[in-house]
Design an enzyme around this catalytic site. Sequence first.
Site, PDB file in Angstrom:
ATOM      1  N   CYS A  50       3.355   4.526   8.455  1.00  0.00           N
ATOM      2  CA  CYS A  50       3.516   5.870   7.901  1.00  0.00           C
ATOM      3  C   CYS A  50       4.062   6.811   8.973  1.00  0.00           C
ATOM      4  CB  CYS A  50       2.187   6.397   7.377  1.00  0.00           C
ATOM      5  SG  CYS A  50       2.304   8.076   6.686  1.00  0.00           S
ATOM      6  N   PRO A  74       0.833  -1.213   0.000  1.00  0.00           N
ATOM      7  CA  PRO A  74       0.000   0.000   0.000  1.00  0.00           C
ATOM      8  C   PRO A  74       0.862   1.256   0.000  1.00  0.00           C
ATOM      9  CG  PRO A  74       0.084  -0.957   2.194  1.00  0.00           C
ATOM     10  CD  PRO A  74       0.781  -1.924   1.285  1.00  0.00           C
ATOM     11  N   LYS A 102       0.615  -3.593   8.608  1.00  0.00           N
ATOM     12  CA  LYS A 102       1.878  -3.207   7.975  1.00  0.00           C
ATOM     13  C   LYS A 102       2.613  -2.277   8.928  1.00  0.00           C
ATOM     14  CE  LYS A 102       3.983  -1.579   3.696  1.00  0.00           C
ATOM     15  NZ  LYS A 102       4.928  -0.585   4.236  1.00  0.00           N
ATOM     16  N   ASN A 133       9.159  -6.340   2.974  1.00  0.00           N
ATOM     17  CA  ASN A 133       8.957  -5.151   2.148  1.00  0.00           C
ATOM     18  C   ASN A 133      10.179  -4.253   2.292  1.00  0.00           C
ATOM     19  OD1 ASN A 133       7.253  -2.081   2.525  1.00  0.00           O
ATOM     20  ND2 ASN A 133       7.430  -3.121   0.574  1.00  0.00           N
ATOM     21  N   ALA A 154       0.302   5.569  -0.180  1.00  0.00           N
ATOM     22  CA  ALA A 154      -0.654   6.674  -0.167  1.00  0.00           C
ATOM     23  C   ALA A 154      -0.568   7.480  -1.451  1.00  0.00           C
ATOM     24  CB  ALA A 154      -0.387   7.572   1.038  1.00  0.00           C
TER      25      ALA A 154
END
Length: 340
Positions: free
Chosen positions: A114, A28, A153, A214, A30
């Site tokens: 984030c 994902p 995540k 990741n 943004a």
Amino acid sequence: MKTDLKIFLNSPLDIGGKTIANRLILAPMAGLTHIAFREVMALYGGYGLLYTGMAGAKSVPHENPKVSTVFSWREKELDHTVCQIFGSVPETMAKAAERIEAEGFFGVDINCGCSARAICRFDSGAALLAKPDLAAQVVRAVRKAVNIPVIVKFRTGWKDDPAHAVSMARLFCDEGADALIFHPRVAPDLRTRPPKWEYIGLVKDAVKVPVFGNGNVISLDDAAKMLSMSGCDGVALGRIALAQPWIMAQWSQGMKPALEDYKTAGTAMASFCAKRFEPRTAFLRFMKFSPYYCANFQFGHALHKRLFAAKEIDNIIPVLENFFQSDPPLNKRPTPGLFV
């Protein structure tokens, strides 16, 4: 391509009682993994899961997918797409998850990675890594609210401490997470240092649910090295999927991209942005994608400037048509200066 690696990448995986077709998933991002980009990805296939961008949990229960730039989808992608949400109020996150389940998504993802100030100032995103009790409450509330898979995540934390990452991984799973996506960097690090893939192995060893690695996987050799170092269950691809939307089909199915595929990906992205968003938003969404796409070409900086100078989404395809008339040379790896 090594046969054993291809077999592994193509093996199915159970996540919370649901099965995905293979071990390559879209990470994902943004403003980037929105409906138009996922539609480009769908031209090629080869993935196990797709992801939305980050959606605010407070807004999700009331969002209108016909106008939302984040909470929108194609019906045919719902059974293999995860919606990621951010927030720090357990009840609000639970309500958002309920809407996501009602719409038919494969699962819901809780953003604990984030580090943008606008997100962390409200204890959301990576800020939850500094407040384990609150993070536990959030995951617990979402787990109780839905029956679909719950994924988290997350990053290493705010300090380079793998023990904290392991502790958080166990906490997430104890509260009901069905899978984890782990990016082994400290939260404030915007790719100034390489991710520590060995930390992924520590997380994998600490939990019983699937763990996706990741961070900085650009080539198939990178993927093989991450898998070998960590023993993780799959790989979440971010920037390379933006640059080359066929990459999962290439690695899992042996697709061999030609120059025409680069052209098709760019023009399709422009077309789908124009179809899915109002004109100004469509142009901005394309330009957010542009640096990654342009990083494929030896003259990518010049192309990026020409695309920006187009100013409107309807002018993007003519710029690309002109650019490809000269059979532009490709880079072996994306240009670092654009691939940020």
